[in-house]
Design a protein around this motif. Structure first.
Motif, PDB file in Angstrom:
ATOM      1  N   LYS A 135      36.546   1.907 -11.962  1.00 18.37           N
ATOM      2  CA  LYS A 135      36.686   3.249 -11.393  1.00 18.37           C
ATOM      3  C   LYS A 135      35.635   3.498 -10.323  1.00 18.37           C
ATOM      4  O   LYS A 135      35.900   4.152  -9.305  1.00 18.37           O
ATOM      5  N   ALA A 136      34.407   2.986 -10.550  1.00 19.22           N
ATOM      6  CA  ALA A 136      33.329   3.186  -9.587  1.00 19.22           C
ATOM      7  C   ALA A 136      33.499   2.298  -8.353  1.00 19.22           C
ATOM      8  O   ALA A 136      33.255   2.722  -7.223  1.00 19.22           O
ATOM      9  N   VAL A 137      33.945   1.058  -8.561  1.00 16.35           N
ATOM     10  CA  VAL A 137      34.100   0.104  -7.458  1.00 16.35           C
ATOM     11  C   VAL A 137      35.330   0.434  -6.616  1.00 16.35           C
ATOM     12  O   VAL A 137      35.336   0.303  -5.400  1.00 16.35           O
ATOM     13  N   GLN A 138      36.412   0.847  -7.282  1.00 14.78           N
ATOM     14  CA  GLN A 138      37.685   1.157  -6.619  1.00 14.78           C
ATOM     15  C   GLN A 138      38.229  -0.021  -5.798  1.00 14.78           C
ATOM     16  O   GLN A 138      38.508   0.106  -4.595  1.00 14.78           O
ATOM     17  N   PRO A 139      38.395  -1.200  -6.432  1.00 14.17           N
ATOM     18  CA  PRO A 139      38.982  -2.328  -5.713  1.00 14.17           C
ATOM     19  C   PRO A 139      40.484  -2.140  -5.551  1.00 14.17           C
ATOM     20  O   PRO A 139      41.086  -1.273  -6.178  1.00 14.17           O
ATOM     21  N   ASP A 140      41.100  -2.977  -4.740  1.00 13.91           N
ATOM     22  CA  ASP A 140      42.548  -2.941  -4.606  1.00 13.91           C
ATOM     23  C   ASP A 140      43.227  -3.740  -5.718  1.00 13.91           C
ATOM     24  O   ASP A 140      44.343  -3.431  -6.110  1.00 13.91           O
ATOM     25  N   TRP A 141      42.546  -4.800  -6.129  1.00 17.12           N
ATOM     26  CA  TRP A 141      43.006  -5.476  -7.350  1.00 17.12           C
ATOM     27  C   TRP A 141      41.806  -6.091  -8.043  1.00 17.12           C
ATOM     28  O   TRP A 141      40.784  -6.349  -7.435  1.00 17.12           O
ATOM     29  N   TYR A 142      41.934  -6.293  -9.365  1.00 16.97           N
ATOM     30  CA  TYR A 142      40.814  -6.833 -10.121  1.00 16.97           C
ATOM     31  C   TYR A 142      41.297  -7.756 -11.222  1.00 16.97           C
ATOM     32  O   TYR A 142      42.423  -7.666 -11.703  1.00 16.97           O
ATOM     33  N   GLN A 143      40.411  -8.663 -11.588  1.00 16.56           N
ATOM     34  CA  GLN A 143      40.662  -9.605 -12.672  1.00 16.56           C
ATOM     35  C   GLN A 143      40.352  -8.948 -14.000  1.00 16.56           C
ATOM     36  O   GLN A 143      39.369  -8.242 -14.152  1.00 16.56           O
ATOM     37  N   GLU A 183      42.582   7.557 -11.514  1.00 20.30           N
ATOM     38  CA  GLU A 183      41.852   6.919 -10.414  1.00 20.30           C
ATOM     39  C   GLU A 183      42.257   5.455 -10.202  1.00 20.30           C
ATOM     40  O   GLU A 183      41.973   4.888  -9.149  1.00 20.30           O
ATOM     41  N   LEU A 184      42.889   4.856 -11.197  1.00 24.31           N
ATOM     42  CA  LEU A 184      43.255   3.444 -11.099  1.00 24.31           C
ATOM     43  C   LEU A 184      44.717   3.231 -10.737  1.00 24.31           C
ATOM     44  O   LEU A 184      45.165   2.086 -10.626  1.00 24.31           O
ATOM     45  N   GLN A 185      45.435   4.303 -10.531  1.00 25.05           N
ATOM     46  CA  GLN A 185      46.837   4.167 -10.151  1.00 25.05           C
ATOM     47  C   GLN A 185      46.953   3.525  -8.776  1.00 25.05           C
ATOM     48  O   GLN A 185      46.218   3.865  -7.849  1.00 25.05           O
ATOM     49  N   GLY A 186      47.878   2.602  -8.639  1.00 27.00           N
ATOM     50  CA  GLY A 186      48.051   1.897  -7.378  1.00 27.00           C
ATOM     51  C   GLY A 186      47.233   0.625  -7.269  1.00 27.00           C
ATOM     52  O   GLY A 186      47.413  -0.159  -6.322  1.00 27.00           O
ATOM     53  N   LEU A 187      46.324   0.376  -8.226  1.00 24.03           N
ATOM     54  CA  LEU A 187      45.545  -0.853  -8.240  1.00 24.03           C
ATOM     55  C   LEU A 187      46.316  -1.937  -8.988  1.00 24.03           C
ATOM     56  O   LEU A 187      47.109  -1.649  -9.881  1.00 24.03           O
ATOM     57  N   ASP A 188      46.093  -3.177  -8.619  1.00 31.98           N
ATOM     58  CA  ASP A 188      46.763  -4.310  -9.255  1.00 31.98           C
ATOM     59  C   ASP A 188      45.808  -5.027 -10.197  1.00 31.98           C
ATOM     60  O   ASP A 188      44.613  -5.170  -9.907  1.00 31.98           O
ATOM     61  N   VAL A 189      46.345  -5.504 -11.318  1.00 35.68           N
ATOM     62  CA  VAL A 189      45.559  -6.222 -12.320  1.00 35.68           C
ATOM     63  C   VAL A 189      46.060  -7.660 -12.402  1.00 35.68           C
ATOM     64  O   VAL A 189      47.266  -7.901 -12.485  1.00 35.68           O
ATOM     65  N   PHE A 190      45.127  -8.616 -12.372  1.00 37.55           N
ATOM     66  CA  PHE A 190      45.457 -10.022 -12.583  1.00 37.55           C
ATOM     67  C   PHE A 190      45.094 -10.410 -14.011  1.00 37.55           C
ATOM     68  O   PHE A 190      43.952 -10.217 -14.442  1.00 37.55           O
ATOM     69  N   GLY A 191      46.069 -10.939 -14.751  1.00 37.15           N
ATOM     70  CA  GLY A 191      45.788 -11.465 -16.076  1.00 37.15           C
ATOM     71  C   GLY A 191      45.149 -12.841 -15.972  1.00 37.15           C
ATOM     72  O   GLY A 191      45.378 -13.579 -15.015  1.00 37.15           O
ATOM     73  N   VAL A 192      44.338 -13.200 -16.969  1.00 41.15           N
ATOM     74  CA  VAL A 192      43.586 -14.460 -16.940  1.00 41.15           C
ATOM     75  C   VAL A 192      44.182 -15.450 -17.937  1.00 41.15           C
ATOM     76  O   VAL A 192      44.396 -15.112 -19.102  1.00 41.15           O
ATOM     77  N   VAL A 193      44.449 -16.660 -17.460  1.00 40.42           N
ATOM     78  CA  VAL A 193      44.979 -17.726 -18.306  1.00 40.42           C
ATOM     79  C   VAL A 193      43.823 -18.624 -18.727  1.00 40.42           C
ATOM     80  O   VAL A 193      43.156 -19.224 -17.887  1.00 40.42           O
ATOM     81  N   GLU A 194      43.587 -18.683 -20.038  1.00 39.84           N
ATOM     82  CA  GLU A 194      42.538 -19.538 -20.588  1.00 39.84           C
ATOM     83  C   GLU A 194      43.186 -20.710 -21.337  1.00 39.84           C
ATOM     84  O   GLU A 194      44.350 -20.990 -21.145  1.00 39.84           O
TER      85      GLU A 194
END
Length: 430
Positions: A135-143, A183-194
């Motif tokens: 929320k503080a960083v406000q990236p366009d997408w995050y891991q 505040e996070l609407q419109g941001l994309d989330v990447f799921g992590v494959v372990e």
């Protein structure tokens, strides 16, 4: 974001464009491609003005929580996000967990937390704190948060299984909070494959992550030094078969040209561009051939000459698996005395400012006298050379010249570059 593929090899490489990036949805990124590596929003050694002299840089800037988590209170008080705070302006911001150029410390993962290390030491992140940072960083997408401590080859099957379970649990919590937070609407989330080096767990992680509403996938714990390239390729090939074709795959921690080529053939779309920084820190310059513009007759002749060695990446780019600081054969060590009176550019035909304006002898002098300008000039060249390599890679895929590109890259590395021909595919537009 939306991935449009123009060409796809059966079970292998993909060529296309990642569209509708950022909050404005007007940025695009060609794939295979890479992100712009930064530390706390700044490309190491370069000012923003210096960086802007380089052309054809990717429109996506990578920042890591390991470098900005300790500034959470400042960013929350600032309120306008990290992009404006760092003066990044017209770029898409991607936020990952760890710095790919720095070895991750192990032994600090729990069922509820992961840890990152800033200049002030360890920072423990719960899902709540992680989401507050987003929320503080406000990236366009995050891991998403992930338990990536399974890259060591002696990790037990039980520990790897726990890593997959924890990562999926973190993702579910994050997605729940993400969809409830305005505040996070419109941001994309990447799921992590372990899944470490265990095929069954890799496949399970990929299948389960693909069931979640994520925009793309991060392939983790496959970094340089964690396993040999044959095993890495086998795991990536198995994973990508489980992932939807219309979503991008980002591989973390891999940057060497030979490894990039192998991973692209296995189905990877995106990479982190930390390798030029590592080369710069060694006092070296990238110097490998990716010219695929040769005439057909010359290509046929070279195919015959190189048939005995083509594809031998272990010989032509190998590093000590326990030491990622070791020089590779894709670079030249300008601290070496042989360059004291070498008045050629770093790479003949390269159009970057460093190669146009300075010689190897000058860079050697700057390095042996510990001048800060050495890092600036090397980073300019290494960044331009590396991103030009990705442009050549996309051109090779588009024109069925991948085999030619592989011969160029894998057989013309390092100090063997002393007599390389001009790089027609280099960055000449500056």
């Amino acid at each position: 974001m939306k991935l449009e593929l123009s060409r796809v090899a059966q079970g292998g490489w993909r060529l296309g464009v990642l569209k509708e990036l950022g909050k404005t949805r007007r940025h695009t990124l060609e794939v295979p491609g890479c992100l712009l590596y930064t530390r706390c929003g700044t490309v190491p050694h370069l000012t923003q003005d210096t960086l802007n002299t380089l052309r054809n840089l990717p429109p996506v800037t990578q920042v890591t929580l390991s470098t900005i988590a300790e500034h959470q209170e400042v960013l929350e008080e600032f309120k306008d996000g990290f992009r404006k705070f760092a003066g990044l302006h017209d770029t898409v911001l991607y936020c990952s967990l760890h710095d790919p150029a720095t070895a991750c410390r192990t032994g600090h993962i729990t069922n509820k937390t992961v840890s990152v290390w800033g200049s002030g030491g360890r920072i423990e992140l719960t899902v709540a704190k992680f989401m507050a940072l987003q929320k503080a960083v406000q990236p366009d997408w995050y891991q998403s948060m992930a338990d990536g401590e399974t890259w060591q080859t002696d990790t037990s099957r039980k520990r790897v299984r726990k890593s997959v379970d924890r990562t999926l649990a973190h993702l579910d919590e994050i997605l729940l909070i993400h969809h409830k937070t305005q505040e996070l609407q419109g941001l994309d989330v990447f799921g992590v494959v372990e899944g470490g080096d265990i095929l069954e767990e890799r496949v399970r992680s990929a299948r389960e992550t693909a069931k979640r509403p994520v925009a793309g996938f991060c392939l983790d714990s496959l970094q340089t030094g964690s396993m040999d390239q044959v095993l890495r390729t086998q795991l990536i090939t198995a994973v990508t078969k489980e992932l939807p074709e219309d979503k991008p795959r980002l591989l973390q921690g891999v940057g060497r040209p030979d490894e990039v080529l192998a991973c692209v053939e296995a189905g990877v779309d995106l990479f982190e561009s930390f390798f030029p920084f590592q080369v710069t820190e060694r006092g070296c310059a990238l110097s490998f051939n990716f010219d695929i513009s040769s005439d057909p007759e010359r290509a046929v002749l070279e195919m015959g000459e190189e048939s005995g060695t083509a594809g031998d990446s272990q010989e032509n780019g190998a590093v000590n698996p326990d030491d990622q600081t070791q020089m590779t054969s894709f670079e030249i060590d300008l601290k070496d005395e042989r360059y004291r009176e070498d008045f050629r550019p770093l790479v003949e035909g390269c159009g970057c400012y460093c190669c146009r304006s300075h010689q190897r002898a000058y860079l050697h002098h700057l390095l042996v006298t510990n001048e800060l300008l050495a890092g600036v000039l090397l980073m300019i060249h290494n960044t331009a050379h590396y991103h030009a390599f990705f442009s050549a890679l996309r051109e090779a895929l588009a024109h069925d010249k991948l085999d030619l590109l592989k011969r160029r890259v894998l057989n013309r590395g390092g100090d063997g570059q002393e007599e390389i021909s001009p790089l027609e595919g280099g960055d000449k537009g500056e």
